[in-house]
Design a protein around this motif. Structure first.
Motif, PDB file in Angstrom:
ATOM      1  N   ALA A 196       0.788  -1.216   0.000  1.00 45.26           N
ATOM      2  CA  ALA A 196       0.000   0.000   0.000  1.00 45.26           C
ATOM      3  C   ALA A 196       0.834   1.288   0.000  1.00 45.26           C
ATOM      4  O   ALA A 196       0.256   2.370  -0.012  1.00 45.26           O
ATOM      5  N   THR A 197       2.182   1.193   0.014  1.00 41.16           N
ATOM      6  CA  THR A 197       2.964   2.430   0.079  1.00 41.16           C
ATOM      7  C   THR A 197       2.730   3.282  -1.162  1.00 41.16           C
ATOM      8  O   THR A 197       2.787   2.782  -2.290  1.00 41.16           O
ATOM      9  N   CYS A 198       2.479   4.569  -0.937  1.00 41.51           N
ATOM     10  CA  CYS A 198       2.402   5.538  -2.022  1.00 41.51           C
ATOM     11  C   CYS A 198       3.572   6.493  -1.873  1.00 41.51           C
ATOM     12  O   CYS A 198       4.118   6.660  -0.778  1.00 41.51           O
ATOM     13  N   PHE A 199       3.961   7.103  -2.999  1.00 47.12           N
ATOM     14  CA  PHE A 199       5.008   8.125  -2.935  1.00 47.12           C
ATOM     15  C   PHE A 199       4.446   9.417  -3.525  1.00 47.12           C
ATOM     16  O   PHE A 199       3.587   9.390  -4.402  1.00 47.12           O
ATOM     17  N   GLY A 200       4.933  10.535  -2.994  1.00 51.09           N
ATOM     18  CA  GLY A 200       4.645  11.838  -3.581  1.00 51.09           C
ATOM     19  C   GLY A 200       5.970  12.478  -3.909  1.00 51.09           C
ATOM     20  O   GLY A 200       6.930  12.353  -3.143  1.00 51.09           O
ATOM     21  N   ILE A 201       6.040  13.136  -5.066  1.00 51.13           N
ATOM     22  CA  ILE A 201       7.280  13.808  -5.465  1.00 51.13           C
ATOM     23  C   ILE A 201       7.170  15.295  -5.114  1.00 51.13           C
ATOM     24  O   ILE A 201       6.183  15.947  -5.457  1.00 51.13           O
ATOM     25  N   PHE A 202       8.201  15.809  -4.439  1.00 46.90           N
ATOM     26  CA  PHE A 202       8.224  17.206  -4.006  1.00 46.90           C
ATOM     27  C   PHE A 202       9.337  17.954  -4.749  1.00 46.90           C
ATOM     28  O   PHE A 202      10.259  17.336  -5.291  1.00 46.90           O
ATOM     29  N   GLN A 203       9.233  19.273  -4.726  1.00 46.37           N
ATOM     30  CA  GLN A 203      10.179  20.126  -5.468  1.00 46.37           C
ATOM     31  C   GLN A 203      11.556  20.184  -4.805  1.00 46.37           C
ATOM     32  O   GLN A 203      12.547  20.440  -5.468  1.00 46.37           O
ATOM     33  N   SER A 204      11.611  19.977  -3.495  1.00 45.65           N
ATOM     34  CA  SER A 204      12.889  20.142  -2.786  1.00 45.65           C
ATOM     35  C   SER A 204      12.919  19.214  -1.576  1.00 45.65           C
ATOM     36  O   SER A 204      11.870  18.724  -1.124  1.00 45.65           O
ATOM     37  N   VAL A 205      14.122  19.014  -1.046  1.00 45.37           N
ATOM     38  CA  VAL A 205      14.287  18.186   0.148  1.00 45.37           C
ATOM     39  C   VAL A 205      13.566  18.840   1.325  1.00 45.37           C
ATOM     40  O   VAL A 205      12.931  18.153   2.141  1.00 45.37           O
ATOM     41  N   GLU A 206      13.583  20.177   1.383  1.00 42.64           N
ATOM     42  CA  GLU A 206      12.918  20.896   2.482  1.00 42.64           C
ATOM     43  C   GLU A 206      11.407  20.667   2.416  1.00 42.64           C
ATOM     44  O   GLU A 206      10.762  20.416   3.440  1.00 42.64           O
ATOM     45  N   ALA A 207      10.847  20.762   1.222  1.00 42.22           N
ATOM     46  CA  ALA A 207       9.397  20.577   1.062  1.00 42.22           C
ATOM     47  C   ALA A 207       9.007  19.151   1.471  1.00 42.22           C
ATOM     48  O   ALA A 207       7.971  18.934   2.122  1.00 42.22           O
ATOM     49  N   TRP A 252       0.619   6.052  11.251  1.00 44.71           N
ATOM     50  CA  TRP A 252       1.028   5.626   9.912  1.00 44.71           C
ATOM     51  C   TRP A 252       2.524   5.860   9.685  1.00 44.71           C
ATOM     52  O   TRP A 252       3.184   6.511  10.485  1.00 44.71           O
ATOM     53  N   TYR A 253       3.027   5.330   8.560  1.00 40.12           N
ATOM     54  CA  TYR A 253       4.451   5.467   8.218  1.00 40.12           C
ATOM     55  C   TYR A 253       4.616   6.585   7.191  1.00 40.12           C
ATOM     56  O   TYR A 253       3.981   6.547   6.124  1.00 40.12           O
ATOM     57  N   PHE A 254       5.436   7.573   7.518  1.00 37.72           N
ATOM     58  CA  PHE A 254       5.774   8.637   6.566  1.00 37.72           C
ATOM     59  C   PHE A 254       7.280   8.804   6.581  1.00 37.72           C
ATOM     60  O   PHE A 254       7.880   8.943   7.659  1.00 37.72           O
ATOM     61  N   GLN A 255       7.897   8.800   5.436  1.00 31.41           N
ATOM     62  CA  GLN A 255       9.353   8.905   5.370  1.00 31.41           C
ATOM     63  C   GLN A 255       9.757   9.795   4.195  1.00 31.41           C
ATOM     64  O   GLN A 255       9.488   9.460   3.037  1.00 31.41           O
ATOM     65  N   ALA A 256      10.382  10.931   4.524  1.00 24.24           N
ATOM     66  CA  ALA A 256      10.962  11.758   3.463  1.00 24.24           C
ATOM     67  C   ALA A 256      12.287  11.135   3.056  1.00 24.24           C
ATOM     68  O   ALA A 256      13.059  10.681   3.909  1.00 24.24           O
ATOM     69  N   THR A 257      12.556  11.085   1.779  1.00 23.23           N
ATOM     70  CA  THR A 257      13.801  10.486   1.308  1.00 23.23           C
ATOM     71  C   THR A 257      14.117  11.025  -0.086  1.00 23.23           C
ATOM     72  O   THR A 257      13.352  11.820  -0.643  1.00 23.23           O
ATOM     73  N   ARG A 258      15.250  10.599  -0.627  1.00 20.75           N
ATOM     74  CA  ARG A 258      15.598  10.992  -1.995  1.00 20.75           C
ATOM     75  C   ARG A 258      16.092   9.771  -2.757  1.00 20.75           C
ATOM     76  O   ARG A 258      16.521   8.782  -2.141  1.00 20.75           O
ATOM     77  N   THR A 259      16.019   9.849  -4.072  1.00 22.60           N
ATOM     78  CA  THR A 259      16.475   8.714  -4.876  1.00 22.60           C
ATOM     79  C   THR A 259      18.006   8.695  -4.908  1.00 22.60           C
ATOM     80  O   THR A 259      18.651   9.732  -4.729  1.00 22.60           O
ATOM     81  N   ILE A 260      18.564   7.506  -5.143  1.00 19.41           N
ATOM     82  CA  ILE A 260      20.034   7.390  -5.180  1.00 19.41           C
ATOM     83  C   ILE A 260      20.483   7.209  -6.630  1.00 19.41           C
ATOM     84  O   ILE A 260      19.691   6.917  -7.484  1.00 19.41           O
TER      85      ILE A 260
END
Ligand SMILES: C[C@](O)(CO)[C@H](O)COP(=O)(O)OP(=O)(O)OC[C@H]1O[C@@H](n2ccc(N)nc2=O)[C@H](O)[C@@H]1O
Ligand SMILES: Nc1ncnc2c1ncn2[C@@H]1O[C@H](COP(=O)(O)OP(=O)(O)OP(=O)(O)O)[C@@H](O)[C@H]1O
Length: 294
Positions: free
Chosen positions: A260-271, A286-294
């Motif tokens: 069920a994990t969904c991702f949202g793409i943001f404009q910046s790491v801060e956002a 719930w589980y929320f994790q900000a991250t970036r692609t490698i």
């Protein structure tokens, strides 16, 4: 990575990045029931960690926020130990010793959540053991061994942006995907992959769009996850998550894998970090994790 502790013992440490299906088109079904896919996949800094040391006998331990869940539900059949055993058999058959090891899994990713946690762990175990044992294996043999562990394991062995076809074994590297700032979101309800494939009504969906010109964001705008509608019927929280991520300003927002994990793409790491904080406040369980692609 290899580190030495105070006693001089070598520990091999390997990241097991989460797998994100940025787009997932189901284009057919094989005679054996497995579905044919076309998927654009990226991997993230967020992930599990595998640690390996020499030992007198094989052992396996788990820690981390989702460790207990896995131990309780797993019945001893972990993908990490299955990967260890399959690789050892393959190496021993070519005269390589594959000595006993203590493997530790730091389980940071939610289980059965569409971001390939188990597959990432299996793939990281294969990479780490090959290094730890200083062993060699024919790449084709390694690829088929990975596929035996799961359809997602070959792509997790690569752990960098790619397009996969077939059931996941036909892999083409993608070198120009920009770095993406994501928030991963999951209601912490496990979803069974075979169940979602069973519920999928149309098996022959259009393939990934041609990428002749335009940006990867345009490409994402024209693509889908065909498993999202059946998953959302089973688990209405997925619709809620999509809504929440969109309200935080993410675009696009989509489910990964079979959910069920969904991702949202943001404009910046801060956002992305700001959205993670706000989402944690609004849905504390719930589980929320900000991250970036490698
Ligand atoms: C949905 C994805 O995560 C997209 O990357 C993968 O296709 C699933 O990969 P996975 O979790 O490694 O899946 P496996 O453990 O190999 O398969 C679990 C079950 O899912 C179904 N399955 C899996 C992959 C696939 N291409 N078609 C399927 O129908 C089969 O019933 C299979 O028995
Ligand atoms: N190391 C592991 N981590 C997570 N799950 C594991 C592991 N080993 C075995 N499993 C089992 O595998 C099943 C799928 O778990 P996993 O977290 O890989 O699912 P997923 O994220 O939906 O995978 P995918 O995106 O590849 O479909 C679970 O039911 C779990 O019990």
């Amino acid at each position: 990575m290899r580190v030495h502790d105070i006693s001089g013992a070598t520990e091999t440490i390997e990241a097991a990045p989460a797998k994100i299906n940025l787009a997932l088109h189901v284009t057919g079904q094989r005679a054996d029931g497995y579905h044919l896919l076309e998927t654009l996949v990226a991997f993230t800094e967020a992930g599990d960690v595998i640690r390996i040391r020499d030992a007198d006998a094989d052992s396996f331990s788990i820690s981390g926020p989702f460790g207990d869940l896995l131990r309780a539900g797993d019945g001893g059949d972990n993908l990490v130990t299955r990967a260890r055993d399959l690789l050892r058999d393959a190496l021993v058959s070519t005269g390589q010793p594959a000595r006993p090891v203590a493997i530790h899994l730091e389980k940071n990713l939610p289980v059965a959540s569409g971001i390939g946690g188990g597959s990432a762990d299996a793939a990281a175990t294969l990479r780490a053991l090959l290094r730890h044992w200083d062993a060699g294996i024919d790449p084709q043999k390694l690829a088929s061994l990975a596929l035996r562990l799961g359809a997602d394991v070959p792509m997790c062995l690569e752990s960098r942006s790619l397009v996969a076809r077939g059931i996941g074994e036909d892999i083409e590297a993608v070198t120009d995907l920009p770095e993406l700032f994501l928030v991963l979101a999951n209601p912490l309800k496990a979803v069974s992959t075979p169940e979602i494939f069973r519920r999928l009504q149309t098996k022959n969906n259009p393939p990934l769009p041609e990428r002749t010109s335009g940006s990867w964001m345009d490409f994402l705008g024209q693509s889908r996850n065909d498993l999202q509608p059946p998953a959302q019927v089973l688990l209405p929280e997925i619709g809620e998550i999509v809504e929440l991520l969109s309200q935080e300003g993410a675009t696009p927002v989509r489910m990964s894998g079979s959910g069920a994990t969904c991702f949202g793409i943001f404009q910046s790491v801060e956002a992305a970090h700001k959205a993670e904080m706000s989402l944690r406040e609004s849905r504390p369980g719930w589980y929320f994790q900000a991250t970036r692609t490698i």
